[in-house]
Design a protein around this motif. Structure first.
Motif, PDB file in Angstrom:
ATOM      1  N   LEU A   1      36.484  40.087  30.205  1.00  0.00           N
ATOM      2  CA  LEU A   1      35.100  40.105  29.752  1.00  0.00           C
ATOM      3  C   LEU A   1      34.309  41.044  30.651  1.00  0.00           C
ATOM      4  O   LEU A   1      34.514  41.061  31.866  1.00  0.00           O
ATOM      5  CB  LEU A   1      34.478  38.708  29.828  1.00  0.00           C
ATOM      6  N   ASP A   2      33.400  41.804  30.053  1.00  0.00           N
ATOM      7  CA  ASP A   2      32.402  42.534  30.817  1.00  0.00           C
ATOM      8  C   ASP A   2      31.124  41.706  30.768  1.00  0.00           C
ATOM      9  O   ASP A   2      30.694  41.281  29.683  1.00  0.00           O
ATOM     10  CB  ASP A   2      32.159  43.916  30.224  1.00  0.00           C
ATOM     11  N   LEU A   3      30.526  41.491  31.924  1.00  0.00           N
ATOM     12  CA  LEU A   3      29.423  40.548  32.057  1.00  0.00           C
ATOM     13  C   LEU A   3      28.234  41.178  32.764  1.00  0.00           C
ATOM     14  O   LEU A   3      28.366  42.194  33.459  1.00  0.00           O
ATOM     15  CB  LEU A   3      29.870  39.327  32.863  1.00  0.00           C
TER      16      LEU A   3
ATOM     17  N   VAL B   1      29.480  37.945  43.867  1.00  0.00           N
ATOM     18  CA  VAL B   1      30.697  37.872  43.057  1.00  0.00           C
ATOM     19  C   VAL B   1      31.917  38.237  43.890  1.00  0.00           C
ATOM     20  O   VAL B   1      32.996  37.636  43.733  1.00  0.00           O
ATOM     21  CB  VAL B   1      30.572  38.768  41.812  1.00  0.00           C
ATOM     22  N   CYS B   2      31.774  39.201  44.798  1.00  0.00           N
ATOM     23  CA  CYS B   2      32.902  39.555  45.671  1.00  0.00           C
ATOM     24  C   CYS B   2      33.300  38.375  46.556  1.00  0.00           C
ATOM     25  O   CYS B   2      34.497  38.128  46.772  1.00  0.00           O
ATOM     26  CB  CYS B   2      32.542  40.758  46.549  1.00  0.00           C
ATOM     27  N   ALA B   3      32.320  37.646  47.072  1.00  0.00           N
ATOM     28  CA  ALA B   3      32.626  36.480  47.905  1.00  0.00           C
ATOM     29  C   ALA B   3      33.360  35.421  47.099  1.00  0.00           C
ATOM     30  O   ALA B   3      34.325  34.804  47.579  1.00  0.00           O
ATOM     31  CB  ALA B   3      31.333  35.907  48.492  1.00  0.00           C
ATOM     32  N   ALA B   4      32.927  35.213  45.851  1.00  0.00           N
ATOM     33  CA  ALA B   4      33.598  34.236  44.985  1.00  0.00           C
ATOM     34  C   ALA B   4      35.022  34.670  44.684  1.00  0.00           C
ATOM     35  O   ALA B   4      35.958  33.853  44.685  1.00  0.00           O
ATOM     36  CB  ALA B   4      32.798  34.065  43.691  1.00  0.00           C
TER      37      ALA B   4
ATOM     38  N   ARG C   1      43.528  32.023  42.901  1.00  0.00           N
ATOM     39  CA  ARG C   1      43.837  30.798  42.158  1.00  0.00           C
ATOM     40  C   ARG C   1      43.720  31.009  40.655  1.00  0.00           C
ATOM     41  O   ARG C   1      44.429  30.367  39.865  1.00  0.00           O
ATOM     42  CB  ARG C   1      42.885  29.685  42.617  1.00  0.00           C
ATOM     43  N   TYR C   2      42.837  31.918  40.240  1.00  0.00           N
ATOM     44  CA  TYR C   2      42.642  32.182  38.818  1.00  0.00           C
ATOM     45  C   TYR C   2      43.311  33.487  38.368  1.00  0.00           C
ATOM     46  O   TYR C   2      43.137  33.900  37.227  1.00  0.00           O
ATOM     47  CB  TYR C   2      41.144  32.252  38.503  1.00  0.00           C
ATOM     48  N   ASP C   3      44.049  34.127  39.279  1.00  0.00           N
ATOM     49  CA  ASP C   3      44.683  35.411  38.955  1.00  0.00           C
ATOM     50  C   ASP C   3      43.630  36.401  38.477  1.00  0.00           C
ATOM     51  O   ASP C   3      43.852  37.162  37.523  1.00  0.00           O
ATOM     52  CB  ASP C   3      45.754  35.212  37.877  1.00  0.00           C
ATOM     53  N   ALA C   4      42.492  36.409  39.149  1.00  0.00           N
ATOM     54  CA  ALA C   4      41.319  37.124  38.657  1.00  0.00           C
ATOM     55  C   ALA C   4      41.264  38.570  39.121  1.00  0.00           C
ATOM     56  O   ALA C   4      41.453  38.870  40.303  1.00  0.00           O
ATOM     57  CB  ALA C   4      40.047  36.412  39.092  1.00  0.00           C
ATOM     58  N   GLY C   5      40.979  39.454  38.178  1.00  0.00           N
ATOM     59  CA  GLY C   5      40.683  40.841  38.472  1.00  0.00           C
ATOM     60  C   GLY C   5      39.183  41.043  38.456  1.00  0.00           C
ATOM     61  O   GLY C   5      38.462  40.372  37.698  1.00  0.00           O
ATOM     62  N   LEU C   6      38.689  41.976  39.284  1.00  0.00           N
ATOM     63  CA  LEU C   6      37.248  42.188  39.403  1.00  0.00           C
ATOM     64  C   LEU C   6      36.947  43.668  39.577  1.00  0.00           C
ATOM     65  O   LEU C   6      37.491  44.322  40.470  1.00  0.00           O
ATOM     66  CB  LEU C   6      36.703  41.405  40.606  1.00  0.00           C
TER      67      LEU C   6
ATOM     68  N   VAL D   1      35.546  40.972  34.645  1.00  0.00           N
ATOM     69  CA  VAL D   1      36.445  39.956  35.191  1.00  0.00           C
ATOM     70  C   VAL D   1      37.573  39.730  34.190  1.00  0.00           C
ATOM     71  O   VAL D   1      37.391  39.865  32.976  1.00  0.00           O
ATOM     72  CB  VAL D   1      35.746  38.605  35.494  1.00  0.00           C
ATOM     73  N   ASP D   2      38.757  39.417  34.692  1.00  0.00           N
ATOM     74  CA  ASP D   2      39.870  39.051  33.827  1.00  0.00           C
ATOM     75  C   ASP D   2      40.762  38.067  34.577  1.00  0.00           C
ATOM     76  O   ASP D   2      40.472  37.704  35.710  1.00  0.00           O
ATOM     77  CB  ASP D   2      40.661  40.284  33.361  1.00  0.00           C
ATOM     78  N   SER D   3      41.813  37.624  33.941  1.00  0.00           N
ATOM     79  CA  SER D   3      42.763  36.705  34.585  1.00  0.00           C
ATOM     80  C   SER D   3      44.186  37.199  34.360  1.00  0.00           C
ATOM     81  O   SER D   3      45.088  36.419  34.084  1.00  0.00           O
ATOM     82  CB  SER D   3      42.595  35.276  34.039  1.00  0.00           C
ATOM     83  N   SER D   4      44.354  38.510  34.489  1.00  0.00           N
ATOM     84  CA  SER D   4      45.683  39.088  34.284  1.00  0.00           C
ATOM     85  C   SER D   4      46.254  39.694  35.561  1.00  0.00           C
ATOM     86  O   SER D   4      47.169  40.515  35.509  1.00  0.00           O
ATOM     87  CB  SER D   4      45.625  40.162  33.186  1.00  0.00           C
ATOM     88  N   GLY D   5      45.737  39.288  36.717  1.00  0.00           N
ATOM     89  CA  GLY D   5      46.276  39.764  37.986  1.00  0.00           C
ATOM     90  C   GLY D   5      45.208  39.776  39.055  1.00  0.00           C
ATOM     91  O   GLY D   5      44.107  40.302  38.829  1.00  0.00           O
ATOM     92  N   PHE D   6      45.499  39.178  40.209  1.00  0.00           N
ATOM     93  CA  PHE D   6      44.529  39.120  41.306  1.00  0.00           C
ATOM     94  C   PHE D   6      44.423  40.500  41.948  1.00  0.00           C
ATOM     95  O   PHE D   6      45.376  40.987  42.571  1.00  0.00           O
ATOM     96  CB  PHE D   6      44.973  38.078  42.340  1.00  0.00           C
ATOM     97  N   ARG D   7      43.270  41.123  41.777  1.00  0.00           N
ATOM     98  CA  ARG D   7      43.063  42.459  42.296  1.00  0.00           C
ATOM     99  C   ARG D   7      41.584  42.789  42.190  1.00  0.00           C
ATOM    100  O   ARG D   7      40.821  42.086  41.522  1.00  0.00           O
ATOM    101  CB  ARG D   7      43.886  43.488  41.489  1.00  0.00           C
TER     102      ARG D   7
END
Length: 242
Positions: free
Chosen positions: A176-178, A194-197, A204-209, A219-225
């Motif tokens: 999602l773009d937010l 958001v960077c701190a979060a 834990r959520y495999d979150a990309g930012l 944000v996505d959940s297809s790889g922690f990066r």
């Protein structure tokens, strides 16, 4: 008027997966979609699609709430698919994090690409957005307040026309773009929060930012990066707040 199916009916529906032939929808999403076509909704349409609480950042020309109303009322198939998608999210406990109608926004390039401004994601990709929405609920919203979704699922043709990566997380509906709803949240505060979060809970959520110009972020959940303008972690603005 359509109505949401009850939680009990959803639970019963999701617990049974009938045998289907090749090319047919398979699994829980298919069951919810089938149920939505036959069970009326007990809420008003505005509540059903999340239109009761509308935020408009101006980042999505031609994709306003009124534009959505026109689009969803123009085709029974559009309406039924969005209702089924909403019922699925509700059953997964992530139905009210971002207004449902915003999750159908495609891309800011939709007009230039000859695409639709809205599109119900394919049922076989619905599960992909669940973890992303949980990260938004548990970490992004506490960091910057309520957010508006300005882009979600992009089909392969639209993704290519929008210069998206061939394996973009938007294509599989992980992304999602937010933007923050609260206009008082400036870019620097948004990035820092958001960077701190992401640093705290992203793994834990495999979150990309990733961050765009202004107050728009991905944000996505297809790889922690995390990444910056060149797609590399080293150029992520998060490095300034590490």
């Amino acid at each position: 008027m359509l109505r949401f199916i009850s939680a009990a009916a959803l639970a019963a529906t999701l617990s049974f997966a009938p045998s289907v032939g090749s090319g047919q929808l398979i699994g829980r999403a298919a069951n919810v979609q089938a149920a939505a076509a036959t069970v009326p909704m007990h809420k008003a349409a505005a509540d059903a699609f999340g239109l009761a609480h509308v935020a408009d950042s101006g980042l999505a020309p031609g994709q306003s709430a009124d534009d959505f109303r026109t689009w969803v009322s123009g085709s029974g198939g559009n309406r039924d698919n969005v209702v089924a998608f909403g019922n699925f999210l509700a059953a997964e406990g992530v139905g009210s994090i971002v207004p449902l109608w915003e999750l159908t926004r495609t891309s800011s390039s939709w007009r230039e690409c000859g695409a639709e401004p809205f599109e119900a994601p394919p049922p076989d990709k619905w599960e992909h957005i669940v973890t992303t929405l949980k990260f938004v609920r548990d970490d992004v919203v506490p960091a910057v307040g309520q957010v508006e979704a300005v882009s979600g699922y992009r089909n392969a043709k639209l993704n290519a026309c929008s210069d998206g990566a061939p394996k973009s997380a938007h294509r599989e509906f992980f992304a999602l773009d937010l933007t923050p709803v609260n206009a008082a949240v400036d870019r620097d505060d948004m990035i820092r929060s958001v960077c701190a979060a992401h640093a705290r809970d992203g793994a834990r959520y495999d979150a990309g930012l990733g961050f765009y110009t202004g107050r728009r972020f991905h944000v996505d959940s297809s790889g922690f990066r995390k990444w910056g303008p060149n797609g590399k972690g080293a150029t992520s603005p998060c490095v300034h707040y590490a």
